[in-house]
Write a protein that holds these residues in place. Sequence first.
Motif, mmCIF file in Angstrom:
data_model
loop_
_atom_site.group_PDB
_atom_site.id
_atom_site.type_symbol
_atom_site.label_atom_id
_atom_site.label_comp_id
_atom_site.label_asym_id
_atom_site.label_seq_id
_atom_site.Cartn_x
_atom_site.Cartn_y
_atom_site.Cartn_z
ATOM 1 N N ARG A 116 0.827 -1.210 0.000
ATOM 2 C CA ARG A 116 0.000 0.000 0.000
ATOM 3 C C ARG A 116 0.862 1.260 0.000
ATOM 4 N NH1 ARG A 116 -5.239 0.572 -1.035
ATOM 5 N NH2 ARG A 116 -5.248 2.317 0.431
ATOM 6 N N ALA A 117 2.132 1.102 -0.348
ATOM 7 C CA ALA A 117 3.068 2.223 -0.267
ATOM 8 C C ALA A 117 2.927 3.146 -1.482
ATOM 9 C CB ALA A 117 4.495 1.705 -0.165
ATOM 10 N N VAL A 118 3.334 4.387 -1.271
ATOM 11 C CA VAL A 118 3.354 5.393 -2.332
ATOM 12 C C VAL A 118 4.665 6.155 -2.239
ATOM 13 C CG1 VAL A 118 2.217 7.405 -3.348
ATOM 14 C CG2 VAL A 118 0.850 5.671 -2.159
ATOM 15 N N ILE A 119 5.309 6.364 -3.371
ATOM 16 C CA ILE A 119 6.456 7.264 -3.447
ATOM 17 C C ILE A 119 6.014 8.503 -4.205
ATOM 18 C CG2 ILE A 119 8.675 7.673 -4.575
ATOM 19 C CD1 ILE A 119 9.569 4.970 -3.841
ATOM 20 N N ALA A 120 6.225 9.655 -3.609
ATOM 21 C CA ALA A 120 5.832 10.915 -4.244
ATOM 22 C C ALA A 120 7.053 11.804 -4.425
ATOM 23 C CB ALA A 120 4.782 11.634 -3.395
ATOM 24 N N VAL A 121 7.132 12.453 -5.547
ATOM 25 C CA VAL A 121 8.194 13.427 -5.818
ATOM 26 C C VAL A 121 7.529 14.735 -6.230
ATOM 27 C CG1 VAL A 121 9.839 11.659 -6.528
ATOM 28 C CG2 VAL A 121 8.403 12.759 -8.250
ATOM 29 N N THR A 122 8.213 15.837 -5.993
ATOM 30 C CA THR A 122 7.678 17.132 -6.391
ATOM 31 C C THR A 122 8.150 17.480 -7.800
ATOM 32 O OG1 THR A 122 9.551 18.411 -5.524
ATOM 33 C CG2 THR A 122 7.764 17.884 -3.985
ATOM 34 N N THR A 123 7.397 18.355 -8.447
ATOM 35 C CA THR A 123 7.819 18.808 -9.771
ATOM 36 C C THR A 123 9.151 19.544 -9.685
ATOM 37 O OG1 THR A 123 6.425 20.773 -9.434
ATOM 38 C CG2 THR A 123 5.487 18.955 -10.708
ATOM 39 N N GLY A 124 9.391 20.210 -8.553
ATOM 40 C CA GLY A 124 10.667 20.885 -8.364
ATOM 41 C C GLY A 124 11.837 19.925 -8.375
ATOM 42 N N LEU A 125 11.646 18.725 -7.825
ATOM 43 C CA LEU A 125 12.707 17.716 -7.816
ATOM 44 C C LEU A 125 12.960 17.212 -9.240
ATOM 45 C CD1 LEU A 125 14.372 15.927 -5.636
ATOM 46 C CD2 LEU A 125 12.774 14.153 -6.304
ATOM 47 N N LEU A 126 11.898 16.915 -9.963
ATOM 48 C CA LEU A 126 12.048 16.391 -11.327
ATOM 49 C C LEU A 126 12.731 17.397 -12.240
ATOM 50 C CD1 LEU A 126 8.537 14.708 -11.762
ATOM 51 C CD2 LEU A 126 10.722 13.579 -11.277
ATOM 52 N N GLU A 127 12.510 18.673 -11.997
ATOM 53 C CA GLU A 127 13.116 19.704 -12.841
ATOM 54 C C GLU A 127 14.602 19.888 -12.556
ATOM 55 O OE1 GLU A 127 10.736 23.045 -11.861
ATOM 56 O OE2 GLU A 127 8.988 22.386 -13.044
ATOM 57 N N ARG A 128 15.048 19.558 -11.333
ATOM 58 C CA ARG A 128 16.413 19.880 -10.933
ATOM 59 C C ARG A 128 17.395 18.718 -11.039
ATOM 60 N NH1 ARG A 128 13.064 23.226 -8.079
ATOM 61 N NH2 ARG A 128 13.844 25.304 -7.519
ATOM 62 N N LEU A 129 16.924 17.481 -10.879
ATOM 63 C CA LEU A 129 17.837 16.343 -10.817
ATOM 64 C C LEU A 129 17.929 15.627 -12.161
ATOM 65 C CD1 LEU A 129 17.050 14.655 -7.376
ATOM 66 C CD2 LEU A 129 18.548 16.601 -7.886
#
Length: 303
Positions: A116-129
């Motif tokens: 039942r786990a979820v991994i969430a990332v922010t759009t800010g993270l996707l834009e920078r890494l």
Amino acid sequence: MRTRFRPDHQLTARMLLTIFLLGLVYVVFIAVLVALIKSLVAIVLVVAALLFAQFWFSDRIALYAMRARIVTPEEAPQLHGIIDRLCATANMPKPQVAIADLGMPNAFATGRSQRRAVIAVTTGLLERLDADELDGVLSHELSHIAHRDVVVMTTASFLGVLAGLVARFTLYSTMFGGGRDRRNGDQLFLLILAVMAVSATVYAVSFLLIRALSRYRELAADRAGAILTGRPSELASALTKISGDISRIPSRDLRTEQPFNAFFFAPAFGAGASLSLLLSTHPSLEQRLNQLAELANELGKES
């Protein structure tokens, strides 16, 4: 399911010790409330309902609070592709994947179990890494899931939440209560003060215990995630970049995110923020980078 994340016996021991101490405080807290309020049924019902809600709906609550939405492989193919590969390497079920529309670069894991786990990332993270740095961050979050950190932290934090609710409820009762004679009013006022004092003490103790556990679980997730990828430098690069970017975000823009620091990959502290180690949810950046440098040296000797 047994994953390829190395078991962390020190983390397990610290989790068990923290849960034991919190459980001890919890028993004393309930006993005092029963003695003061003399309504065991009401207390048990309230405690059971709050614990069930926090445990069962932890993933939904976290996603809603962080304004994150579940995304499909078609909507985020690169993100899903990285998580697919890491889960195959770790031999663990794939969690749901979510994206939060936030400029602050960060990531978090939530959910009551591996399935039942979820991994969430922010759009800010996707834009920078870049892809390699994202590898390091996501392996860190998968380590939290594999070691059941999310369940332990959710359960452990419940006592502090309960104590805070009791203190708030008694405060409101004092402010808006009425229709009592002076003698009964004085007795009730003393009772409310006693409940608030106990609640505040319980909250303070649980707060410090949970912070200590949170710092260690971050170090353990850094290590386990870096071992899974075999490239600690990826995680070190991501940590350095994220921490530098967060420090340039105005503090006023981070205040709404700071209550969720215990979930985040990196704490949401702006430039000039200084908290003592005792109160922090995360180890210092220097401590995390030093551990990764030592691990890189160890892995280099083994290869």
